[in-house]
Design a protein around this motif. Sequence first.
Motif, mmCIF file in Angstrom:
data_model
loop_
_atom_site.group_PDB
_atom_site.id
_atom_site.type_symbol
_atom_site.label_atom_id
_atom_site.label_comp_id
_atom_site.label_asym_id
_atom_site.label_seq_id
_atom_site.Cartn_x
_atom_site.Cartn_y
_atom_site.Cartn_z
ATOM 1 N N ASN A 185 -1.643 11.246 10.236
ATOM 2 C CA ASN A 185 -0.532 10.284 10.161
ATOM 3 C C ASN A 185 -0.958 8.822 10.301
ATOM 4 O OD1 ASN A 185 1.426 12.244 9.725
ATOM 5 N ND2 ASN A 185 1.441 12.768 11.907
ATOM 6 N N ILE A 186 -2.273 8.583 10.379
ATOM 7 C CA ILE A 186 -2.734 7.191 10.506
ATOM 8 C C ILE A 186 -2.288 6.338 9.301
ATOM 9 C CG2 ILE A 186 -4.734 5.656 10.724
ATOM 10 C CD1 ILE A 186 -6.185 7.952 12.201
ATOM 11 N N PRO A 187 -2.506 6.789 8.049
ATOM 12 C CA PRO A 187 -2.086 5.933 6.923
ATOM 13 C C PRO A 187 -0.580 5.622 6.946
ATOM 14 C CG PRO A 187 -3.572 7.644 6.144
ATOM 15 C CD PRO A 187 -3.245 7.986 7.572
ATOM 16 N N GLN A 188 0.247 6.644 7.243
ATOM 17 C CA GLN A 188 1.699 6.393 7.258
ATOM 18 C C GLN A 188 2.066 5.377 8.341
ATOM 19 O OE1 GLN A 188 4.064 7.724 4.954
ATOM 20 N NE2 GLN A 188 5.154 5.997 5.863
ATOM 21 N N ALA A 189 1.425 5.489 9.480
ATOM 22 C CA ALA A 189 1.698 4.521 10.555
ATOM 23 C C ALA A 189 1.353 3.110 10.079
ATOM 24 C CB ALA A 189 0.893 4.878 11.801
ATOM 25 N N PHE A 190 0.244 2.992 9.367
ATOM 26 C CA PHE A 190 -0.142 1.676 8.824
ATOM 27 C C PHE A 190 0.919 1.167 7.836
ATOM 28 C CE2 PHE A 190 -2.235 -0.511 5.215
ATOM 29 C CZ PHE A 190 -2.508 -1.710 5.861
ATOM 30 N N LEU A 191 1.352 2.031 6.923
ATOM 31 C CA LEU A 191 2.363 1.620 5.929
ATOM 32 C C LEU A 191 3.650 1.180 6.616
ATOM 33 C CD1 LEU A 191 2.063 4.411 3.181
ATOM 34 C CD2 LEU A 191 0.738 2.322 3.431
ATOM 35 N N ASP A 192 3.996 1.850 7.702
ATOM 36 C CA ASP A 192 5.263 1.567 8.385
ATOM 37 C C ASP A 192 5.307 0.188 9.040
ATOM 38 O OD1 ASP A 192 6.336 3.906 7.507
ATOM 39 O OD2 ASP A 192 6.131 4.990 9.403
ATOM 40 N N LEU A 193 4.150 -0.423 9.237
ATOM 41 C CA LEU A 193 4.143 -1.797 9.779
ATOM 42 C C LEU A 193 4.865 -2.737 8.814
ATOM 43 C CD1 LEU A 193 0.403 -2.106 10.878
ATOM 44 C CD2 LEU A 193 2.376 -1.972 12.415
ATOM 45 N N VAL A 231 -3.424 0.678 14.268
ATOM 46 C CA VAL A 231 -3.168 0.236 12.889
ATOM 47 C C VAL A 231 -2.637 -1.198 12.974
ATOM 48 C CG1 VAL A 231 -2.849 2.487 11.802
ATOM 49 C CG2 VAL A 231 -0.895 1.379 12.871
ATOM 50 N N ASP A 232 -3.150 -2.053 12.101
ATOM 51 C CA ASP A 232 -2.880 -3.497 12.199
ATOM 52 C C ASP A 232 -2.637 -4.089 10.819
ATOM 53 O OD1 ASP A 232 -3.941 -4.131 15.135
ATOM 54 O OD2 ASP A 232 -5.322 -2.730 14.191
ATOM 55 N N PRO A 233 -1.703 -5.066 10.741
ATOM 56 C CA PRO A 233 -1.437 -5.680 9.431
ATOM 57 C C PRO A 233 -2.683 -6.287 8.772
ATOM 58 C CG PRO A 233 0.268 -6.307 11.016
ATOM 59 C CD PRO A 233 -0.784 -5.566 11.790
ATOM 60 N N TYR A 234 -3.630 -6.816 9.571
ATOM 61 C CA TYR A 234 -4.783 -7.499 8.952
ATOM 62 C C TYR A 234 -5.658 -6.537 8.130
ATOM 63 C CZ TYR A 234 -8.450 -5.675 12.026
ATOM 64 O OH TYR A 234 -9.342 -4.855 12.654
ATOM 65 N N LEU A 235 -5.521 -5.210 8.408
ATOM 66 C CA LEU A 235 -6.321 -4.242 7.643
ATOM 67 C C LEU A 235 -5.969 -4.306 6.159
ATOM 68 C CD1 LEU A 235 -6.052 -1.207 10.092
ATOM 69 C CD2 LEU A 235 -8.035 -2.703 9.763
ATOM 70 N N ARG A 236 -4.738 -4.746 5.858
ATOM 71 C CA ARG A 236 -4.326 -4.886 4.450
ATOM 72 C C ARG A 236 -5.280 -5.822 3.712
ATOM 73 N NH1 ARG A 236 -4.011 -5.313 0.012
ATOM 74 N NH2 ARG A 236 -2.266 -5.384 -1.460
ATOM 75 N N GLY A 237 -5.659 -6.914 4.370
ATOM 76 C CA GLY A 237 -6.580 -7.885 3.760
ATOM 77 C C GLY A 237 -7.922 -7.245 3.446
ATOM 78 N N ARG A 238 -8.404 -6.383 4.338
ATOM 79 C CA ARG A 238 -9.712 -5.749 4.130
ATOM 80 C C ARG A 238 -9.657 -4.683 3.034
ATOM 81 N NH1 ARG A 238 -13.164 -4.051 9.167
ATOM 82 N NH2 ARG A 238 -14.742 -4.238 7.549
ATOM 83 N N MET A 239 -8.440 -4.288 2.652
ATOM 84 C CA MET A 239 -8.316 -3.273 1.590
ATOM 85 C C MET A 239 -8.413 -3.897 0.207
ATOM 86 S SD MET A 239 -5.454 -0.838 3.311
ATOM 87 C CE MET A 239 -5.790 -0.229 4.968
ATOM 88 N N ILE A 291 2.516 -11.803 7.404
ATOM 89 C CA ILE A 291 2.724 -10.440 6.868
ATOM 90 C C ILE A 291 3.688 -10.411 5.684
ATOM 91 C CG2 ILE A 291 4.555 -9.789 8.550
ATOM 92 C CD1 ILE A 291 3.214 -6.958 8.570
ATOM 93 N N SER A 292 4.614 -11.386 5.609
ATOM 94 C CA SER A 292 5.593 -11.339 4.507
ATOM 95 C C SER A 292 4.933 -11.593 3.150
ATOM 96 C CB SER A 292 6.732 -12.338 4.739
ATOM 97 O OG SER A 292 6.311 -13.643 4.473
ATOM 98 N N PRO A 349 0.832 -1.207 0.000
ATOM 99 C CA PRO A 349 0.000 0.000 0.000
ATOM 100 C C PRO A 349 0.865 1.255 0.000
ATOM 101 C CG PRO A 349 -0.518 -1.443 1.865
ATOM 102 C CD PRO A 349 0.692 -1.999 1.222
ATOM 103 N N VAL A 350 0.318 2.350 -0.555
ATOM 104 C CA VAL A 350 1.026 3.638 -0.592
ATOM 105 C C VAL A 350 0.055 4.718 -0.107
ATOM 106 C CG1 VAL A 350 2.626 3.023 -2.467
ATOM 107 C CG2 VAL A 350 0.376 3.967 -3.030
ATOM 108 N N LEU A 351 0.617 5.896 0.217
ATOM 109 C CA LEU A 351 -0.233 6.973 0.766
ATOM 110 C C LEU A 351 -1.373 7.348 -0.182
ATOM 111 C CD1 LEU A 351 2.197 9.450 2.568
ATOM 112 C CD2 LEU A 351 0.543 7.867 3.591
ATOM 113 N N ALA A 352 -1.109 7.248 -1.500
ATOM 114 C CA ALA A 352 -2.134 7.634 -2.473
ATOM 115 C C ALA A 352 -3.355 6.701 -2.438
ATOM 116 C CB ALA A 352 -1.524 7.639 -3.872
ATOM 117 N N ASP A 353 -3.265 5.584 -1.701
ATOM 118 C CA ASP A 353 -4.427 4.692 -1.579
ATOM 119 C C ASP A 353 -5.444 5.234 -0.565
ATOM 120 O OD1 ASP A 353 -3.384 2.857 -3.408
ATOM 121 O OD2 ASP A 353 -2.227 1.824 -1.850
ATOM 122 N N PHE A 354 -5.076 6.308 0.123
ATOM 123 C CA PHE A 354 -5.943 6.864 1.173
ATOM 124 C C PHE A 354 -6.312 8.302 0.822
ATOM 125 C CE2 PHE A 354 -2.984 3.789 2.852
ATOM 126 C CZ PHE A 354 -3.790 2.934 3.574
#
Length: 333
Positions: free
Chosen positions: A312-320, A46-54, A247-248, A17-22
């Motif tokens: 900064n919520i999206p960036q925190a998510f990306l940083d996971l 912010v949690d890795p599983y949110l990636r799946g819901r995206m 997550i990998s 994911p990238v910032l432009a997705d938000f």
Amino acid sequence: MSTTKTINLKNRPNGKPVLADFDIVSSEITELKEGEVLLSSKYVSVDPYLRGRMSNAPSYIEPFELDKPIASGTIAEVLESKHSNFSKGDYVSGMLQWKETQVATADGLMKVDPKKAPLSAYLGILGMTGLTAYLGLTEIGKPKKGETLVVSGAAGAVGSVVGQIGKILGMHVVGIAGTDEKVEMLKSEFGFDEGINYNTTEKMIKAIEKACPNGVDVYFDNVGGEISDAVLNNINKFSRTVNCGAISVYNNTEVPKSTSVQPFLIKKSSSMQGFVIFDLVDKHPQGIKQLTEWLLEEKLNYTETIREGFENIPQAFLDLFEGKNKGKMVVKL
Ligand SMILES: NC(=O)c1ccc[n+]([C@@H]2O[C@H](COP(=O)([O-])OP(=O)(O)OC[C@H]3O[C@@H](n4cnc5c(N)ncnc54)[C@H](OP(=O)(O)O)[C@@H]3O)[C@@H](O)[C@H]2O)c1
């Protein structure tokens, strides 16, 4: 009608994911009706599983809709209430939208007490990730005193708690993480016996063999992929692998042609079980009770990475996905 800052999902991420997705937009705060509360968000998880819901692939939980708010575990303050269980000034935990202020139905909200623990702890050690660590290890991993436990993603929210519980239960505990600093933290702050930096270790199979002289009895897997293959090379007869996360591979764009775990499991009469923490909902109260007791007895320790500011919520998510957190990643508003 007043408005509030809101974060919507703009695109379904392609790969990482990238910032432009938000999209940060302004949305209307709806009128408060009977059974509802008006909430001000204080801490957002912010949690890795949110990636799946995206993505829109079928899963155990509905995908997020495009151009609609993302939601995650949140601690909020009640500003106004039209529900008898909640009053102005209460703090609640719930699955809430990424909004600064929102009206929510009171069902599904749980009061949290800031006098008993810092508010952010209810998103981590006393929340979903603490429960995942405790119930995943005890219910699925079936640990026994004297056995060897390997934890991947060991310096994260779930992993750091799993390793400590392993120590409380009398196990030899080895953690795998992405930096030397994290490996040092596992040993000095969380009592792990050994740590392995997967980014600088060329021969992971050998390193795990060395750190686990009696082989691996329980593997608590947060990452999947090659790290897990190296651990599986070292499992013992009747060992158990807890498939907590992968997550990998969450950002993979292609489904792998095949997996090769079966030979490891067959040779060692070993089992592997996935789980989702929501499956074990009847055990959550007992889990929270146990985690609280261990915290009060100072048998459990925890760390958090706290980012500040709604934007900064999206960036925190990306940083996971870059390993920039130690322990639970939360955003303070
Ligand atoms: N089954 C369930 O119900 C459940 C519930 C909660 C969480 N989970 C899963 O548990 C896992 C951990 O969640 P968490 O909330 O505790 O997150 P976390 O471990 O606090 O944060 C993610 C960590 O993953 C590591 N990582 C990122 N990309 C990686 C890669 N390509 N290879 C190896 N490691 C990588 C990073 O640490 P390094 O610096 O060490 O790489 C990062 O700090 C996730 O897979 C999550 O989906 C499952």
